[in-house]
Design an enzyme around this catalytic site. Structure first.
Site, PDB file in Angstrom:
ATOM      1  N   ASP A   1     112.935 163.828  22.072  1.00 48.51           N
ATOM      2  CA  ASP A   1     113.777 164.551  21.122  1.00 48.51           C
ATOM      3  C   ASP A   1     115.214 164.611  21.623  1.00 48.51           C
ATOM      4  OD1 ASP A   1     111.614 165.037  19.458  1.00 48.51           O
ATOM      5  OD2 ASP A   1     111.106 166.923  20.472  1.00 48.51           O
TER       6      ASP A   1
ATOM      7  N   HIS B   1     113.657 157.615  20.346  1.00 45.91           N
ATOM      8  CA  HIS B   1     113.611 158.890  19.631  1.00 45.91           C
ATOM      9  C   HIS B   1     112.219 159.183  19.069  1.00 45.91           C
ATOM     10  CE1 HIS B   1     115.382 162.418  18.217  1.00 45.91           C
ATOM     11  NE2 HIS B   1     116.413 161.961  17.525  1.00 45.91           N
TER      12      HIS B   1
END
Length: 513
Positions: A488, A484
């Site tokens: 995204d 992450h």
């Protein structure tokens, strides 16, 4: 005519080394390829052999000094040194005595003694663990016949006999840790079984000079390792040495520090596991982890500690792919010589999605993001030795048939323990197929430094609503684990949806839609 002795190339990222010890003194007679000096780098210690026979005329650098690659170490004066080198256990230790044993075996058996050493296993691999040994002392061997197996951090490989002959000495045993270039065994070339005079398997270690031993009976830490341990307040007993005779190298100290070794005298090492109750201990079996399994464990834990790992899920209707396979499988196999499986479709679908969402195909390097404008797809393969991930290079430029052929080749090599280092390097994204074992859902762990891994699962018929009607469809859950920090949530979900779209409508692959 004099011959120069220089520091050899030590690996792509290694530029200097420390003189650990000289095995010869000025004036000593030496033979070609006889070990002269031992160098210690951050990662490994290596012996520099004599480039020519003669007499050691000059030692340019002393023990403890640091030298760069290519630096002059000493000079050899021309002379009739070949075959006359006198082993000096007070300086050469085990290496010199090995030369003596070779000469004695040659005289006794009458045949040429051939030494078999640990082969190079790739630029970043410096040591290995001896696995299964197929032959024993006294056994006859043929050229290219497998003698034993070595396990490195990344793969297992078999060591073949370089000649026809009989094994006269086995220097190692299963489970031993050995460095690249270390002696494994000796073979009397041309001898027949029973004719050679074999030595005992793995003879007792020859004593090194008392001056070179530490309090524990092994070799003292390398100079750079000792310096770092002194700075960190560590003792040799706090570090597991990986060098010859358990010598502690600088890399061992760094590894100990990373693993939580004490950095000051006040800190104590992690307590050992409590002993099991007597009634349980008798039924337990303790087996040392293989180097491959240790590396798998370390890399997987590192991925969890480093990446901001998250998993997103979706499901795909496999009807279209299964019908296409059923329709063309015979024609496909007849033309291409390989069966049409699911991995070809998934690999191409992943390549298609990676081009649209390049962040999933990128990696973080410090404060930079490296975008890969190519698709090297790793395919996780479970073997009896552990998980390995061979790589299908430039899969985005291949046809489905070419992908299936390469995956077949890599899978067979993995199961046979014959994967090369080149087969497992450079992957940009990984596919893990737990479905072959019956897994219905999982959260795969990233294969660092990659930023994404796709988990495939079991195809299971389930009732689905299609056009207002309940129908039975072959469904598969898909899982995408991603970093992450670079990918995204929107990109991750879109990536998985693109794979779903392509697999449910395979014509998109042909039309590049």
């Amino acid at each position: 005519m004099a011959t120069e002795i220089r520091v050899p190339t030590l690996g792509e990222s290694v530029t200097e080394a420390t003189i650990a010890r000289w095995m010869k003194s000025v004036g000593d007679t030496i033979a070609t390829d006889e070990p002269l000096v031992e160098l210690e780098t951050d990662k490994v210690s290596i012996e520099v052999p004599a480039p020519a026979a003669g007499t050691l005329d000059e030692i340019a650098v002393q023990e403890g000094e640091t030298v760069e690659v290519g630096a002059l170490l000493g000079m050899i004066a021309a002379g009739d040194g070949a075959g006359k080198a006198k082993p000096e256990t007070s300086q050469a230790g085990e290496s010199s005595s090995g030369t003596k044993e070779t000469q004695e075996a040659t005289m006794a058996g009458g045949g040429k003694i051939v030494e078999v050493n640990v082969p190079s296993a790739g630029e970043s691999v410096t040591e290995a663990q001896v696995g299964e040994i197929y032959k024993k002392v006294g056994d006859a061997v043929k050229t290219d016949e497998a003698i034993l197996e070595l396990e490195t951090d990344k793969a297992a490989q078999e060591v073949m006999s370089p000649v026809d002959g009989v094994i006269t000495e086995m220097v190692v045993a299963s489970g031993d840790e050995v460095e690249v270039g270390a002696l494994l065994l000796r073979i009397e070339q041309g001898a027949s079984a029973g004719a050679a005079a074999p030595k005992a398997d793995k003879p007792a270690e020859k004593e090194a000079p008392a001056a070179k031993k530490d309090d524990d009976g092994g070799r003292p830490p390398a100079p750079s390792a000792q310096k770092m341990m002194t700075e960190k307040g560590m003792k040799a007993s706090d570090v597991a040495g990986s060098g010859k005779d358990g010598q502690v190298l600088k890399g061992d100290v760094l590894a100990a520090l990373e693993g939580g070794a004490p950095s000051s005298p006040a800190e104590k090492p992690k307590a050992a596991r409590p002993a099991s109750p007597a009634e349980d201990g008798e039924r337990e079996e303790r087996v040392k982890m293989t180097r491959l399994r240790q590396t798998i464990a370390r890399r997987l834990k590192d991925a969890q500690d480093t990446a901001a790992m998250l998993t997103t899920f979706n499901e795909v209707d496999m009807t279209a792919v299964m019908e296409m396979r059923k329709k063309y499988k015979e024609l496909f196999e007849k033309k291409h010589g390989v069966k049409l499986g699911f991995m070809g479709f998934f690999t191409k679908a992943v390549c298609h999605a990676l081009k649209e969402i390049p962040a999933v195909n990128a990696e973080i390097d410090g404060t930079d993001i490296i975008y890969k404008n190519f698709c090297h797809i790793g395919v996780a393969v479970g073997t009896d030795r552990g998980l390995v991930v061979p790589v299908v290079r430039d899969a985005d430029q291949m046809s489905i048939a070419e992908v299936e052929k390469e995956i077949g080749r890599l899978g067979l090599a993995a199961r046979d323990g014959k994967l090369s280092m080149a087969d497992m390097q450079g992957g940009t994204f990984t596919i893990s197929n737990g479905g072959v074992y019956g897994s219905l859902m999982s959260t795969p762990i990233l294969n660092a430094p990659q930023s994404g891994i796709l988990g495939m699962h079991k195809i299971q018929e389930r009732p689905m609503v299609v056009g207002g009607q309940i129908v039975i469809r072959p469904m598969m859950y898909l899982a995408l684990s991603y970093d992450h920090r670079i990918v995204d949530g929107k990109e991750a979900v879109t990536f998985l949806v693109r794979i779903k779209d392509v697999l449910e409508d395979p014509e998109r692959l042909v039309l590049d839609l």
